[in-house]
Design an enzyme around this catalytic site. Structure first.
Site, mmCIF file in Angstrom:
data_model
loop_
_atom_site.group_PDB
_atom_site.id
_atom_site.type_symbol
_atom_site.label_atom_id
_atom_site.label_comp_id
_atom_site.label_asym_id
_atom_site.label_seq_id
_atom_site.Cartn_x
_atom_site.Cartn_y
_atom_site.Cartn_z
ATOM 1 N N ASP A 14 0.812 -1.224 0.000
ATOM 2 C CA ASP A 14 0.000 0.000 0.000
ATOM 3 C C ASP A 14 0.840 1.268 0.000
ATOM 4 O OD1 ASP A 14 -2.255 -1.732 0.325
ATOM 5 O OD2 ASP A 14 -1.680 -1.891 2.426
ATOM 6 N N LYS A 17 2.263 1.923 -5.235
ATOM 7 C CA LYS A 17 3.026 1.393 -6.380
ATOM 8 C C LYS A 17 2.262 1.573 -7.683
ATOM 9 C CE LYS A 17 3.173 -2.648 -4.325
ATOM 10 N NZ LYS A 17 2.743 -2.341 -2.953
ATOM 11 N N ALA A 40 -3.501 -8.244 -3.733
ATOM 12 C CA ALA A 40 -3.054 -6.877 -4.017
ATOM 13 C C ALA A 40 -4.247 -6.017 -4.411
ATOM 14 C CB ALA A 40 -2.054 -6.884 -5.159
ATOM 15 N N GLY A 41 -4.123 -4.733 -4.215
ATOM 16 C CA GLY A 41 -5.171 -3.813 -4.649
ATOM 17 C C GLY A 41 -4.543 -2.480 -5.001
ATOM 18 N N HIS A 42 -4.451 -2.199 -6.284
ATOM 19 C CA HIS A 42 -3.899 -0.917 -6.733
ATOM 20 C C HIS A 42 -5.045 -0.003 -7.111
ATOM 21 C CE1 HIS A 42 0.130 -2.772 -8.269
ATOM 22 N NE2 HIS A 42 -0.018 -2.839 -6.974
ATOM 23 N N GLN A 221 2.414 -6.396 -3.172
ATOM 24 C CA GLN A 221 2.841 -6.521 -1.779
ATOM 25 C C GLN A 221 4.163 -5.769 -1.554
ATOM 26 O OE1 GLN A 221 1.719 -9.807 -3.268
ATOM 27 N NE2 GLN A 221 -0.234 -8.926 -2.717
HETATM 28 P P1 IMP Z 1 -2.116 -13.121 2.166
HETATM 29 O O1 IMP Z 1 -1.209 -12.564 1.137
HETATM 30 O O2 IMP Z 1 -3.572 -12.904 1.854
HETATM 31 O O3 IMP Z 1 -1.797 -14.543 2.511
HETATM 32 O O4 IMP Z 1 -1.882 -12.286 3.518
HETATM 33 C C1 IMP Z 1 -0.663 -12.345 4.222
HETATM 34 C C2 IMP Z 1 -0.317 -10.999 4.812
HETATM 35 O O5 IMP Z 1 0.041 -10.109 3.778
HETATM 36 C C3 IMP Z 1 -1.470 -10.307 5.557
HETATM 37 O O6 IMP Z 1 -0.939 -9.557 6.642
HETATM 38 C C4 IMP Z 1 -2.046 -9.372 4.502
HETATM 39 O O7 IMP Z 1 -2.739 -8.279 5.081
HETATM 40 C C5 IMP Z 1 -0.764 -8.934 3.822
HETATM 41 N N1 IMP Z 1 -0.970 -8.506 2.431
HETATM 42 C C6 IMP Z 1 -1.136 -9.279 1.361
HETATM 43 N N2 IMP Z 1 -1.237 -8.546 0.246
HETATM 44 C C7 IMP Z 1 -1.135 -7.264 0.620
HETATM 45 C C8 IMP Z 1 -1.139 -6.023 -0.099
HETATM 46 O O8 IMP Z 1 -1.240 -5.953 -1.327
HETATM 47 N N3 IMP Z 1 -0.998 -4.898 0.673
HETATM 48 C C9 IMP Z 1 -0.844 -4.947 2.022
HETATM 49 N N4 IMP Z 1 -0.819 -6.088 2.718
HETATM 50 C C10 IMP Z 1 -0.961 -7.232 2.029
#
Ligand code: IMP
Length: 421
Positions: A14, A17, A40-42, A221
């Protein structure tokens, strides 16, 4: 000569990017995603429209080729939701390419994500519950199904076997069961829908390099969430650092010119895990409100705190960052002053490294801060020189500490709100 630029998050995700990638995509022929999935969320604002991308590289808005590389895990339901949005905006989707080698997320992965978090009790990771971890687990376990597998005769057999094996586990824990026939029928449908986009993206990218095309790799990430180099176990299940860019695309280190490390003028984190400069107080709340720090994917309020240069130094070294992109410089101007962490005190010793000696004892670590007066407003400006003096002092201290130039500065929410140095 082709140019390959990589954009990586230096903290915990976050960092903004998407905005940097969309900006760099203007001079590129191809936008590429290499790791992660729809965790992910852009959020990208383009021509006054707001787009939230989870899978498709946001560079596609610039009408360039967009590649979902082999290291990505794809939930087809989410993919087609994004494709439908883009179709409504008449984006040219013949430019979307999906790797034959990318792994597929199935509904059983999403259920397993929930089950595994439940089983961890107090030690839960706080995942995005999108099935990312279980999909990568199956990949490592050699039972994952890739995009290419959908076009082989034994796809249905393998999928049914996976569902039956997973259902045996769900039954054991009294979880709901996966509807085998529905999933098979849905994925046979996705197979046909996905066909026009599928290709061997590794060879495609090699050809593009030979043809002197420019590529921007959109990291997902961030370093702190890297399975190997982040704060294990509070990490995601892939390598969102520079190594993941290479294994997730098939591009070698030889072709990478620029590595842009993206960070914010403060710090935030979603989910559990160490966060030494976190402000669990009114300051953290203020940063959250000023920076609109709520998850694009999950809407969860993000944990907020000060920028941590010790941690950033580690991230710069891990990724070989050549340039920094610093976002939200406008946001900290709305505060009277901010702090920068320049060292850690742990058991009477001062540390200037994010060392394994202290990770895991973060409650005992005392951040050493420098304070900077901010209290400025950045209007519509075009050059670094026009920045308020307090903003410049802050930027230059960051550069001095990290020994990397800050080349891109975010000064507002719009795509154009950027200064390039
Ligand atoms: P997962 O990727 O869903 O398995 O989550 C694992 C950890 O990574 C958690 O703490 C999520 O909140 C964090 N996480 C995964 N993707 C993102 C992202 O794009 N931005 C921020 N945190 C992320």
């Amino acid at each position: 000569m082709s140019k390959v630029s990589v954009i990586l998050g230096l903290n915990y995700g976050d960092e903004g990017k998407g905005k940097v990638s969309t900006y760099l995509a203007k001079d590129c022929d191809i936008a590429l995603r290499c790791t992660g999935g729809n965790n992910a969320g852009h959020t990208v604002v383009f021509n006054n429209e707001k787009f939230v991308f989870h899978l498709i590289p946001s560079g596609i808005l610039n009408n360039i080729d967009a590649v979902i590389g082999n290291g990505v895990v794809i939930d087809p339901k989410v993919l087609f939701e994004e494709i439908d949005v883009l179709k409504n905006y008449h984006v040219d989707l013949s430019k979307l390419h999906i790797s034959t080698r990318a792994h597929l997320i199935f509904p059983y992965h999403i259920l397993e994500d929930k089950l595994q978090e439940d089983l961890k009790g107090d030690d839960k990771v706080g995942t995005t519950a999108r099935g990312i971890g279980p999909c990568y687990m199956d990949k490592a376990n050699r039972i994952g199904l890739r995009v290419t597998d959908m076009y082989h005769d034994d796809f249905e057999k393998k999928l049914r076997r996976n569902i039956q094996n997973k259902n045996a586990i769900f039954k054991l824990y009294n979880y709901e069961l996966i509807d085998e026939d529905k999933v098979v029928s849905d994925y046979l449908n996705y197979r046909d829908l996905m066909k026009p986009y599928v290709m061997d993206t590794v060879s495609f990218l090699h050809k593009q390099i030979e043809n002197n095309k420019n590529i921007v790799c959109e990291g997902a990430q961030a370093t702190g969430l890297d399975m190997d180099l982040g704060d294990y176990p509070m990490v995601t299940s892939s390598n969102p650092t520079i190594g993941g860019i290479q294994t997730g695309s098939g591009l070698s280190s030889k072709v990478i010119d620029k590595v842009y490390g993206v960070c914010k003028a403060y710090a935030s984190r979603v989910g559990e895990g160490p966060f030494i400069t976190e402000q669990k107080n009114a300051i953290g709340d203020e940063i959250r409100e000023l920076g609109h720090e709520y998850g694009a994917t999950t809407k969860r309020p993000r944990r907020c705190g000060w920028m941590d240069l010790v941690y950033l130094k580690y991230a710069v070294n891990v990724n070989g960052v050549t340039d920094l992109a610093l976002n939200h410089l406008d946001t900290i101007g709305k505060m009277q002053s901010v702090k920068l962490c320049v060292g850690y005190k742990f058991r009477d010793k001062i540390y200037d490294e994010y060392s394994d000696d202290i990770i895991g004892y973060e409650n005992e670590v005392e951040p050493i801060y420098e304070e900077y007066e901010t209290n400025y407003e950045i209007g519509k400006i075009n050059s670094y020189e026009e920045l308020p003096i307090n903003a410049k002092k802050y930027v230059e201290r960051i550069e001095e500490y990290l020994n990397v130039p800050v080349s891109i500065i975010g000064i507002g929410p719009e795509n154009e709100d950027v200064i390039i140095r």
